[in-house]
Design an enzyme around this catalytic site. Structure first.
Site, short mmCIF file in Angstrom:
data_model
loop_
_atom_site.label_atom_id
_atom_site.label_comp_id
_atom_site.label_asym_id
_atom_site.label_seq_id
_atom_site.Cartn_x
_atom_site.Cartn_y
_atom_site.Cartn_z
CB ALA A 446 -0.93 -0.01 1.21
CB ALA A 447 2.15 3.51 1.65
CG MET A 448 8.85 1.95 1.67
SD MET A 448 8.87 0.82 3.08
CE MET A 448 10.32 1.43 3.95
CD GLU A 449 8.11 2.47 6.72
OE1 GLU A 449 8.77 1.70 7.43
OE2 GLU A 449 7.20 2.09 5.98
CG ASN A 450 10.98 5.02 1.00
OD1 ASN A 450 11.50 4.00 1.42
ND2 ASN A 450 10.18 5.02 -0.04
CG HIS A 482 0.70 2.62 8.76
ND1 HIS A 482 0.36 1.54 9.53
CD2 HIS A 482 1.94 2.34 8.29
CE1 HIS A 482 1.34 0.66 9.54
NE2 HIS A 482 2.32 1.12 8.78
CD GLU A 483 3.17 3.90 5.03
OE1 GLU A 483 4.39 3.96 5.22
OE2 GLU A 483 2.52 2.85 5.12
CG HIS A 486 6.20 3.82 9.45
ND1 HIS A 486 6.67 3.01 10.46
CD2 HIS A 486 5.33 3.05 8.73
CE1 HIS A 486 6.12 1.82 10.37
NE2 HIS A 486 5.30 1.81 9.33
CD GLU A 505 5.66 -1.69 9.56
OE1 GLU A 505 4.56 -1.10 9.54
OE2 GLU A 505 6.57 -1.44 8.75
#
EC number: 3.4.19.6
Length: 1066
Positions: A446-450, A482-483, A486, A505
């Site tokens: 869904a997404a990545m928190e870079n 959520h992201e 992070h 997480e």
């Protein structure tokens, strides 16, 4: 005759003694020969020849007669041979001594073959076939004889006399550090300069990485991660005074995905060095590392390059120390064609334009960070921008047409508010000058928190108000919440190692609900929706004997991907919520503020969190050893079921017991980790006593033994007991049947005496306890009889989620209609009261009536799913109107229900119409529900056609193909089709999704969770055996789930149908 017999025995005895002497002599001679290393090697070689079929097998050797050679000529020849043999031995010893003096190791000889400009030099691009060798990997050195075969198998020879004992693990790590899962720790990266040139026309890139490293312990090897990269050149240098460190060679070791640089001298401890690596690689068509994606605009297909490095895929884009503990600063430069733009974690510092149409973007230096949330992208997107109160620039990048439509405006707006919320809640400012949100068409998650560049799949960030439902808005909101969390939990403070991935997480998942409550306080997410969407869902998974602790050891590389599952995310969140509730939210918040402040820009383990929270409690005058309590919840798998037996004596005392909850009790006896174990938890049990009109104040009892007696005030024969108030604890509660009857009576007479959360908790506990055999099957079905009077969304949502798996267990049974009619009877009254929504959203999704609209949606979904005639008629009318008028007037919040129902009821023309609309729409939310609607058909030919089309990436995006297969499996008309398709296409599916964290486990679970016959169980077990070791944890869970399904049907379905038959007759 007797004397002859004695003499014969004596002669026999003499013969035996002679044979024994000869045998002993031979053994002594053999021992002398075997004491020589050369002889030992010859013996091993001879054995190897026999094993390989080139030596004589034992039967053949026995049939060969030995011919004596005793002439003087032969003796002379033998003497000359022995002399020559002795000379060769002396020569071999001399060469060996010379090699030792020069410190030449056979592994270095092999590595030198991989150096540029020598035999075996590197070039070209890495092979995509995982079975083929990687360019730059250890290659056979034809001048090193047999040593090359040792190197390729990972067994590198060392000089000296062979040891009689195998090396210890510590010795092996010292001279083969590249074989270990973890890097040795001898070297620590301090700073990376990474320069990339991207060639988007042929999807390749070249790179140069310069790493400043600190040497902690003296070593002759530089070992760092690298995979699927072709290394061209490696240089190591000290500071200017000492200059270059000679490199003997380098090689890739694919088994642990590392690059090994062998030096001609030892690096000294407490000194700094610079490692320079020049390499090239592919911009992959897969979903990990540095990969490509595409989209179509105005009939033209455009490409972009984007990264996904978590958890262990940065090594596919550049050689690096790819473990979370190795934090360093990064300075990135990206050269690309001027028609593109580039993004990374930090803002662009300078851009240098060249005459040939290329530009190089130099990005500012990052703070200390781990490799897994480094990121970059090359695209020709456009953006919208805003700025927070503290000056953080927030941009959303997406396809130009999506930006023009304003599809990113909602995400941009709430991101600004969320950064301000988290800065205030954590009392730690956002650490970077900007945050970019990038919406890409294709992404594995869904997404990545870079850090500073969060990447989202379009479906989870773009929102078109004209076609998006409240449910879709909620999904988008929670992914963004959520992201953004992070950026603190994960990026600013990072887990030491993957065993504690829940530390990032779990917190991000918990704050999905806290952050959404900040944006929409009336939605009450943390107290309500958390129960159904997190707690109830993960307890289904964690109730399996094949579950695992939330903190689990990571001993192999394959274990790293396995820890990213719902146990880490959802159980982690549930435990954090329980912790916040028994600590008190304000104390918990102050503890988190201290945790982030102490560990910012660094790493932390779970004990660091426990210590900080314990200190926060101590400052508040409470002395609870958080570590002692929480270790039982994080280091043990599963959860307890508390059983309360009320008023067992005249002194108002109750008996409380705890035991490990398992859905399939048979599985518990088979699971080795559960045998002879006595799981205990320290349980914060909240409890109230009530009757028809009054409920006592809440009390807390800490339960730490298998059974305990407690005195309870206000308890009399007419009072009921309720435990785990508002389901804040991570456990189930069971009661004696008398107490269950009192609670059911309370719900029917006046359900509002119990809170909304307590009503939802009772429903979920009852269904789960009955499913596992702790309760009679009729209790949960009796509880939901009160729903005709229920006006709140949450209990209906809990009932719907609990009924769904039960429905799938029964939907192929002959007497399924009895169950179907019972559910319709409970739904009918509320369905008539609520009716259907009107299509008058006037562009606004966020309404004060969120709870009411979600309740209406839930009831309509139940009514249509179980065959309410009016619901079916309404859905068919809405679909037919859309087809005839080409105007979609279907209310947004029920479109997915109407589409699915229409496809199920109507003919093939409707399926083709939905298929056409799926291709023509550009709104990502609409595209998703149209695709899922196609899986609802009763036509098996259409379902087979869709399954086959799902593997065509040009038609269905890779991340959506899994959902297609799972939704077909949920359709009773397609379950066997999806199961057969899954088995037939497993190699393709595993190749595509095998490395993508829990995508494979999601697929395996989704396809198998509703298999429930002995035949299907046998098929699953046979299939699992045929792919032994592949996705073993996921298949083990699947087998246990299907075994539980089969067991439930064998023992309980008749009981259920008998009760339903009686209930429907009254």
């Amino acid at each position: 005759m007797a004397l002859d017999g004695e003499r014969g025995e004596q002669e026999e005895e003499k013969k035996k003694k002679k044979k024994k002497k000869k045998r002993k002599k031979k053994e002594e001679e053999g021992a002398e020969k075997s004491s020589s290393p050369f002889a030992a090697t010859m013996g091993e070689d001879d054995a190897a020849l026999r094993a390989s079929g080139r030596g004589l097998s034992d039967p053949w050797a026995d049939s060969v007669g030995v011919r004596p050679r005793t002439t003087e000529r032969h003796i002379a020849v033998h003497k000359r041979l022995v002399l020559a043999f002795a000379v060769s031995i002396v020569a071999l010893l001399a060469v060996t001594m010379l090699a030792v003096l020069l410190s030449l190791r056979f592994d270095e000889c092999g590595a030198s073959a991989a150096m540029p400009g020598t035999d075996g030099g590197l070039g070209g691009f890495p092979e995509r076939d995982s079975n083929s060798s990687f360019p730059g990997s250890a290659r056979r050195n034809h001048h090193a004889g047999g040593e090359s075969s040792q190197r390729e198998s990972g067994e590198v020879g060392t000089p000296g006399t062979p040891s009689a004992q195998p090396p210890s693990e510590e010795e092996r790590e010292q001279w083969q550090p590249w074989t270990q899962l973890r890097l040795s720790g001898h070297l620590k990266p301090l700073h990376y300069n990474l320069m990339l040139t991207a060639f988007m026309e042929n999807f390749t890139f070249s790179g140069e990485v310069n790493v400043e490293i600190a040497c902690r312990n003296a070593t002759r090897y530089v070992v760092l991660h690298a995979s699927r990269v072709a290394v061209e050149k490696v240089q190591v240098a000290e500071d200017r005074a000492f200059g270059a460190v000679p490199v003997a060679g380098f090689f890739l070791y694919p088994q642990t995905q590392v690059l090994v640089v062998v030096l001609n001298r030892t690096l000294d401890a407490q000194r700094h060095y610079n490692l320079k690596i020049i390499y090239n690689a592919l911009i992959e068509n897969e979903l990990l590392g540095f990969f490509r994606s595409s989209y179509v605009i105005h009939g033209e297909r455009r490409f972009l390059g984007v990264t996904q490095f978590s958890p262990t895929h940065a090594r596919k884009a550049f050689p690096c120390f790819d473990e979370p503990i190795y934090k360093a600063t990064f300075k990135i430069s990206i050269k690309h064609q001027a028609t593109y733009l580039s993004l990374s974690n930090m803002p662009v510092e300078t851009s240098v334009f060249e005459e040939d149409g290329w530009v190089t973007d130099h990005f500012s230096q990052t703070p200390l960070m781990s490799t897994y949330y480094l990121a970059w992208a090359i695209c020709n997107f456009t953006y919208r921008e805003t700025t927070t109160k503290s000056g953080v620039v927030v941009r959303l990048y997406a396809r130009p047409d999506a930006i023009r439509r304003g599809s990113g405006d909602y995400a941009l707006h709430i991101t600004k508010r969320l950064i301000e919320f988290y800065e205030d809640y954590f009392k730690v400012p956002y650490s970077l000058p900007k945050l970019d949100l990038l919406a890409v068409p294709k992404h594995p998650y869904a997404a990545m928190e870079n850090w500073g560049l969060s990447i989202f799949v379009e479906q989870r960030i773009l929102l078109d108000p004209s076609v998006s439902s409240i449910s879709y808005l909620l999904d988008v909101t929670m992914v963004i919440v959520h992201e953004i969390c992070h950026q603190w939990f994960g990026d600013l403070v990072t887990p030491v190692w993957w065993e504690d991935v829940w530390l990032k997480e779990g917190f991000a998942h918990y704050f999905e609900f806290v952050g959404t409550d900040y944006l929409y306080p009336a939605w009450n997410m943390e107290k309500q929706r958390f129960l159904t969407d997190v707690l109830h869902e993960v307890m289904l998974l964690d109730g399996l004997a094949s579950s695992h602790p939330v903190s689990q050891e990571v001993l192999r590389a394959t274990d790293i991907d396995r820890v990213f599952d719902w146990i880490a995310y959802k159980k982690g969140a549930a435990l954090i919520r329980m912790l916040a509730n028994f600590m008190g939210h304000s104390v918990f918040q102050r503890g988190l503020q201290d945790y982030l402040t102490i560990h910012k820009y660094g790493n932390a383990a779970r004990n660091d969190l426990w210590n900080t929270l314990s200190e926060a409690l101590r400052r508040n005058g409470k002395y609870v050893n958080i570590q002692e309590v929480m270790d039982q919840w994080t280091l043990q798998m599963g959860y307890p079921v508390i059983t309360i037996l009320g008023n067992t004596t005249a002194e108002n005392r109750i008996l409380i017991t705890q035991q490990h909850f398992i859905y399939d009790i048979g599985a518990k006896t088979k699971a080795l980790q559960l045998q002879n174990s006595s799981y205990l938890w320290q349980i914060p049990l909240t409890i109230v006593v009530g009757n028809r009109s009054h409920v006592s104040s809440e009390a807390i009892i800490w339960v730490s033994n298998k059974s305990e007696h407690h005195r309870i005030a206000y308890l009399d024969r007419g009072s009921w007991i309720l435990g785990n108030i508002n389901q804040t604890g991570y456990f189930r509660v069971n009661y004696d049947l008398r107490n269950w009857r009192l609670l059911i009576d309370q719900l029917i007479r006046n359900h509002e005496v119990l809170s909304v959360s307590n009503r939802a908790a009772l429903i979920d506990d009852a269904f789960s306890l009955a499913r596992a055999g702790y309760l009679p099957q009729n209790i949960p079905l009796e509880i939901i009889r009160y729903l005709s009077e229920e006006k709140d969304f949450l209990p209906w949502h809990a009932a719907s989620r609990a009924l769904y798996p039960l429905d799938k267990l029964l939907d192929r049974m002959e007497n399924y209609n009895i169950f179907n009619e019972y559910i319709l009877k409970q739904v009918a009254t509320t369905y008539i009261k609520l009716g259907w929504p009107r299509n008058n959203f006037n562009g606004s999704l966020v309404q004060a009536s969120y709870q009411h609209e979600e309740l209406r949606r839930e009831v309509i979904m139940l009514a249509c799913s179980f065959g309410n005639k009016h619901c079916h008629q309404q859905a068919s009318t809405l679909i037919s109107d859309w087809i005839s008028s080409n105007r979609n007037r279907i209310p947004l919040n029920v479109r997915d229900i109407v589409y699915c129902t229409g496809v199920s009821l109507l003919d093939e023309d409707v399926w083709e119409f939905i298929w056409m609309k799926f291709h023509s729409t550009t709104a990502v939310s609409e595209k998703k529900i149209l695709l899922e609607a196609l899986t609802c058909s009763d036509d098996r030919n259409l379902l087979s056609r869709l399954l086959n089309l799902s593997l065509n990436s040009e038609v269905v995006l890779d991340q959506d193909a899994i959902d297609v297969i799972i939704h077909v499996a949920r359709n009773p008309h397609g379950r066997d089709l999806a199961w057969k398709f899954f088995r037939d296409k497993w190699k393709i599916l595993n190749t595509r999704y095998g490395e993508a964290l829990f995508m494979n486990s999601k697929l395996i679970s989704g396809v198998t969770e509703f298999l429930n016959t002995e035949g299907e169980l046998k098929e699953l077990k046979n299939f699992m055996k045929s792919y032994d070791g592949v996705a073993s944890a996921s298949f083990s869970r699947a087998v246990e789930t299907v075994e539980a399904n089969v067991r439930w049907k064998r023992f309980y379905q008749d009981e259920l149908f008998q009760w339903l038959g009686k209930a429907m007759r009254h």
